[in-house]
Each structure stands twice: as C-alpha cells, then as structure tokens.
Design a protein around this motif. Structure first.
Motif, PDB file in Angstrom:
ATOM      1  N   HIS A 134     127.352 150.376 121.403  1.00 37.25           N
ATOM      2  CA  HIS A 134     126.618 149.334 120.688  1.00 37.25           C
ATOM      3  C   HIS A 134     127.052 147.979 121.233  1.00 37.25           C
ATOM      4  O   HIS A 134     128.242 147.655 121.272  1.00 37.25           O
ATOM      5  N   ILE A 135     126.065 147.180 121.657  1.00 35.22           N
ATOM      6  CA  ILE A 135     126.314 145.858 122.236  1.00 35.22           C
ATOM      7  C   ILE A 135     125.688 144.816 121.318  1.00 35.22           C
ATOM      8  O   ILE A 135     124.461 144.763 121.175  1.00 35.22           O
ATOM      9  N   ASP A 136     126.517 144.005 120.692  1.00 29.42           N
ATOM     10  CA  ASP A 136     126.009 142.935 119.830  1.00 29.42           C
ATOM     11  C   ASP A 136     126.407 141.604 120.444  1.00 29.42           C
ATOM     12  O   ASP A 136     127.583 141.226 120.431  1.00 29.42           O
ATOM     13  N   VAL A 137     125.426 140.895 120.991  1.00 28.90           N
ATOM     14  CA  VAL A 137     125.688 139.629 121.674  1.00 28.90           C
ATOM     15  C   VAL A 137     125.333 138.473 120.752  1.00 28.90           C
ATOM     16  O   VAL A 137     124.169 138.313 120.355  1.00 28.90           O
ATOM     17  N   SER A 157     136.151 142.973 120.326  1.00 27.75           N
ATOM     18  CA  SER A 157     135.394 141.720 120.349  1.00 27.75           C
ATOM     19  C   SER A 157     135.850 140.888 121.545  1.00 27.75           C
ATOM     20  O   SER A 157     137.053 140.747 121.793  1.00 27.75           O
ATOM     21  N   PHE A 158     134.878 140.353 122.298  1.00 21.19           N
ATOM     22  CA  PHE A 158     135.182 139.586 123.505  1.00 21.19           C
ATOM     23  C   PHE A 158     134.643 138.164 123.372  1.00 21.19           C
ATOM     24  O   PHE A 158     133.551 137.961 122.828  1.00 21.19           O
ATOM     25  N   LYS A 159     135.388 137.194 123.905  1.00 19.79           N
ATOM     26  CA  LYS A 159     134.956 135.802 123.848  1.00 19.79           C
ATOM     27  C   LYS A 159     133.969 135.508 124.973  1.00 19.79           C
ATOM     28  O   LYS A 159     134.199 134.700 125.870  1.00 19.79           O
ATOM     29  N   ILE A 160     132.857 136.229 124.897  1.00 26.43           N
ATOM     30  CA  ILE A 160     131.741 136.031 125.817  1.00 26.43           C
ATOM     31  C   ILE A 160     130.480 136.027 124.951  1.00 26.43           C
ATOM     32  O   ILE A 160     130.255 136.967 124.197  1.00 26.43           O
ATOM     33  N   GLY A 161     129.695 134.983 125.023  1.00 24.11           N
ATOM     34  CA  GLY A 161     128.476 134.909 124.221  1.00 24.11           C
ATOM     35  C   GLY A 161     127.451 134.047 124.917  1.00 24.11           C
ATOM     36  O   GLY A 161     127.744 133.382 125.925  1.00 24.11           O
ATOM     37  N   MET A 178     136.207 142.732 129.769  1.00 25.56           N
ATOM     38  CA  MET A 178     135.129 143.469 129.120  1.00 25.56           C
ATOM     39  C   MET A 178     134.681 144.647 129.983  1.00 25.56           C
ATOM     40  O   MET A 178     134.512 145.765 129.471  1.00 25.56           O
ATOM     41  N   ARG A 179     134.495 144.419 131.270  1.00 28.89           N
ATOM     42  CA  ARG A 179     134.073 145.511 132.153  1.00 28.89           C
ATOM     43  C   ARG A 179     135.122 146.622 132.207  1.00 28.89           C
ATOM     44  O   ARG A 179     134.779 147.816 132.200  1.00 28.89           O
ATOM     45  N   ASP A 257     122.446 138.670 130.844  1.00 30.97           N
ATOM     46  CA  ASP A 257     123.528 139.006 131.781  1.00 30.97           C
ATOM     47  C   ASP A 257     124.593 139.878 131.109  1.00 30.97           C
ATOM     48  O   ASP A 257     125.157 140.774 131.741  1.00 30.97           O
ATOM     49  N   ILE A 258     124.866 139.603 129.841  1.00 30.71           N
ATOM     50  CA  ILE A 258     125.887 140.364 129.113  1.00 30.71           C
ATOM     51  C   ILE A 258     125.418 141.794 128.868  1.00 30.71           C
ATOM     52  O   ILE A 258     126.147 142.755 129.129  1.00 30.71           O
ATOM     53  N   TYR A 259     124.184 141.944 128.378  1.00 29.02           N
ATOM     54  CA  TYR A 259     123.654 143.294 128.129  1.00 29.02           C
ATOM     55  C   TYR A 259     123.635 144.118 129.419  1.00 29.02           C
ATOM     56  O   TYR A 259     124.051 145.277 129.426  1.00 29.02           O
ATOM     57  N   VAL A 260     123.167 143.505 130.502  1.00 27.88           N
ATOM     58  CA  VAL A 260     123.071 144.221 131.774  1.00 27.88           C
ATOM     59  C   VAL A 260     124.454 144.605 132.287  1.00 27.88           C
ATOM     60  O   VAL A 260     124.682 145.732 132.741  1.00 27.88           O
ATOM     61  N   ALA A 261     125.408 143.681 132.194  1.00 33.40           N
ATOM     62  CA  ALA A 261     126.763 143.957 132.687  1.00 33.40           C
ATOM     63  C   ALA A 261     127.403 145.120 131.937  1.00 33.40           C
ATOM     64  O   ALA A 261     128.031 145.992 132.547  1.00 33.40           O
ATOM     65  N   VAL A 262     127.240 145.141 130.622  1.00 28.84           N
ATOM     66  CA  VAL A 262     127.840 146.216 129.824  1.00 28.84           C
ATOM     67  C   VAL A 262     127.157 147.548 130.123  1.00 28.84           C
ATOM     68  O   VAL A 262     127.820 148.579 130.291  1.00 28.84           O
TER      69      VAL A 262
END
Length: 301
Positions: A134-137, A157-161, A178-179, A257-262
């Motif tokens: 589950h990816i919640d951005v 939880s990551f400090k990326i938003g 995160m990766r 970019d975040i969704y794709v990276a995860v």
C-alpha cells in the motif's frame, strides 16, 4: 448518525461530513458535504520550519468555516487530525492549541504510523489474502504498508511527499532508504505483488489514464505513459488543457515519481486505486469509537 472528518495535510485541508448507513453487516458513508481548501502548509514548513503568521490566520479562518458547517449539520461526532506539515512545524502545537481554545475544535497531530493505521482500517477490508504493498503519498510524507494473508506485516513512513519534493526538500538518502526498504520487505522472488495507491494524486492519475473505472486497476505501463504525457506538458497546459486545479497541476508529477519508484522497487505490475483515503479512515475510526462492539465492515459507497 452523522460524522465529520477533518484532514489537515501538507497540500490541502479537507472536511468531509457523512451520514452513516447501516445494513446488516455492512456500513457505508454517504457524503453530505466535502470541502477541500488548498492551504499548502507544507510550503512554509518544509522551507522555513514553521507556519507563517499569514497562513496561521488563513488556517484559523478555515477552521472557523469548518466549525460553522459542523454545527449546522448537527453532527454526532468529529475527529480532526494533522499530518506531516503540522507535526514538523515549530509552531504546530501552538496553532492547534489556539484553535481549541478559541473555537473548541480539538485537533490531534498524528504520527506517520497513526496516519497509516487509520487508512489501513478501510483499505484492508477491500483486499483478499494475496500480497500487497500500500502506497499512500501525501504532501510531506509517504506511508508504505505490506499486507500478507489479509494482515499488515510491515510499515514505514518516509519523508518524501509531493509538496516536499516540489520544494526540493527531499533528499537522495530518503529516496535510497525507501527503495532499500521496499526491496527488503516487499519484493519476494517468485511471489506476485500488487500495489494499492491512495491519495488525491493517484486518483487523478487514474482518471487521466483512461483506465476502466469499474476495475479500479491500472498497470505500471499505463501509469508511466500517463506520467510521460504530463511531463511533456507545461504547467500552463496542465492547468488549461487538462483543467487541473493549480494545487494539483504542480504536484502531480512529483507524486507520480513516488508511486512509480515504489512499484518498480517492489516489482509490482499493477496498482489498485480504491478511491479511499484518510478521511474515510477517520470516519471509520469514529464509528468504531462509538460502536466498539460492532463487527460491521466498511464498504466504499
């Protein structure tokens, strides 16, 4: 029963007032009122470390308007929560204390784990026993959760938003962390995994992709193609041709970019976009608080 959820994010502040509909073992939330105001508290916090006096006053005016709506609808319960921008702000606690003292609205500054847990309550009920990430951005942070056999087994939880990245306040170290986390906990050789995406940006990406609204699924290939289209448009084009709101048009690319990276790190080929979020989790939390003995499940209306 009528409930109200206040979601104070880094990009926008939302109020949703719902009527709880109960039938047999199922509850649904019928939306009576929904207001989303693009206050973008994260702009202040991620660059200056605190919320400016100007935006504090705008926030107070917005809370006054929300209180009036809550009073007019004569709700039975409400819950207000603030996420990454408010919890990282030097004066965040001072501001929520002022709102409570002058308006009587109680706002809880929640952690990333608490934020994820509230969303989990409604996400899990729509999943089977398969393997999911589950990816919640959000504007200031990204919450990741791993589900196996209908249980959450890992979360972080990551400090990326979207806003933090737009402002250039993300770091290569955070992305690498995160990766690596995804590679360690999500990817298992020979085991299929699907992503589940929540947040306003993934819902808009899904809409722009032309994917079937019935399936609520989008392939990674379709997501990246939609992303490429957006990246080839100017901000003015995204505003005028696609008619995106200004506070969506600039953050949708960093969010994608975040969704794709995860997804790439997890080797996930598809993403489910259930169109639920923190506000639904808040309402379900409120319902459970008022009916702790209930075994009724939430179904998206």
């Amino acid at each position: 029963m009528k409930l109200a959820a206040i979601d104070i994010g880094s990009n926008a502040v939302r109020l949703q007032i719902t009527r709880v509909l109960e039938y047999e073992k199922v509850i649904t939330f019928k939306k009576l009122e929904y207001v989303r105001f693009p206050l973008r508290l994260g702009h202040d916090v991620f660059s200056e470390g605190r919320i400016s006096e100007y935006n504090e006053e705008r926030f107070f005016k917005l809370m006054t308007a929300y209180k009036n709506l809550i009073d007019l609808y004569e709700i039975d319960g409400y819950f207000g929560c603030a996420t990454s921008a408010m919890r990282e702000s030097e004066n965040g606690r001072e501001i929520v204390d002022r709102v409570y003292q002058e308006l009587g609205i109680d706002i809880k500054i929640i952690s990333g784990d608490e934020e994820a847990e509230m969303i989990n309550k409604v996400i899990l009920q729509g999943l089977d026993n398969a393997h999911y990430i589950h990816i919640d951005v959000g504007g200031g942070s990204t919450e990741l959760n791993i589900y196996e056999n209908h249980e959450k087994v890992y979360s972080h939880s990551f400090k990326i938003g979207s806003v933090r990245t737009l402002e250039g306040r993300d770091t290569p170290e955070a992305w690498q962390e995160m990766r690596e986390w995804v590679g360690k906990y999500a990817f298992k050789k020979g085991q299929k995994i699907e992503a589940v995406g929540t947040g306003g940006n993934i819902n808009k990406l899904f809409e722009l992709s032309g994917s079937s609204p019935k399936s609520r699924k989008m392939s990674l290939e379709t997501l990246t193609k939609t992303q490429d289209v957006l990246k080839n448009l100017t901000l003015e084009d995204r505003l005028n041709k696609l008619q995106l709101n200004p506070d969506r048009a600039d953050v949708i690319i960093p969010a994608s970019d975040i969704y794709v990276a995860v997804m790439k790190a997890a080797k996930a080929k598809k993403i489910i976009v259930p169109d639920v979020g923190l506000k639904d989790g808040i309402n379900y939390h409120l319902y459970q608080t008022k009916h702790p003995e209930s075994d009724k499940v939430f179904v998206k209306n």
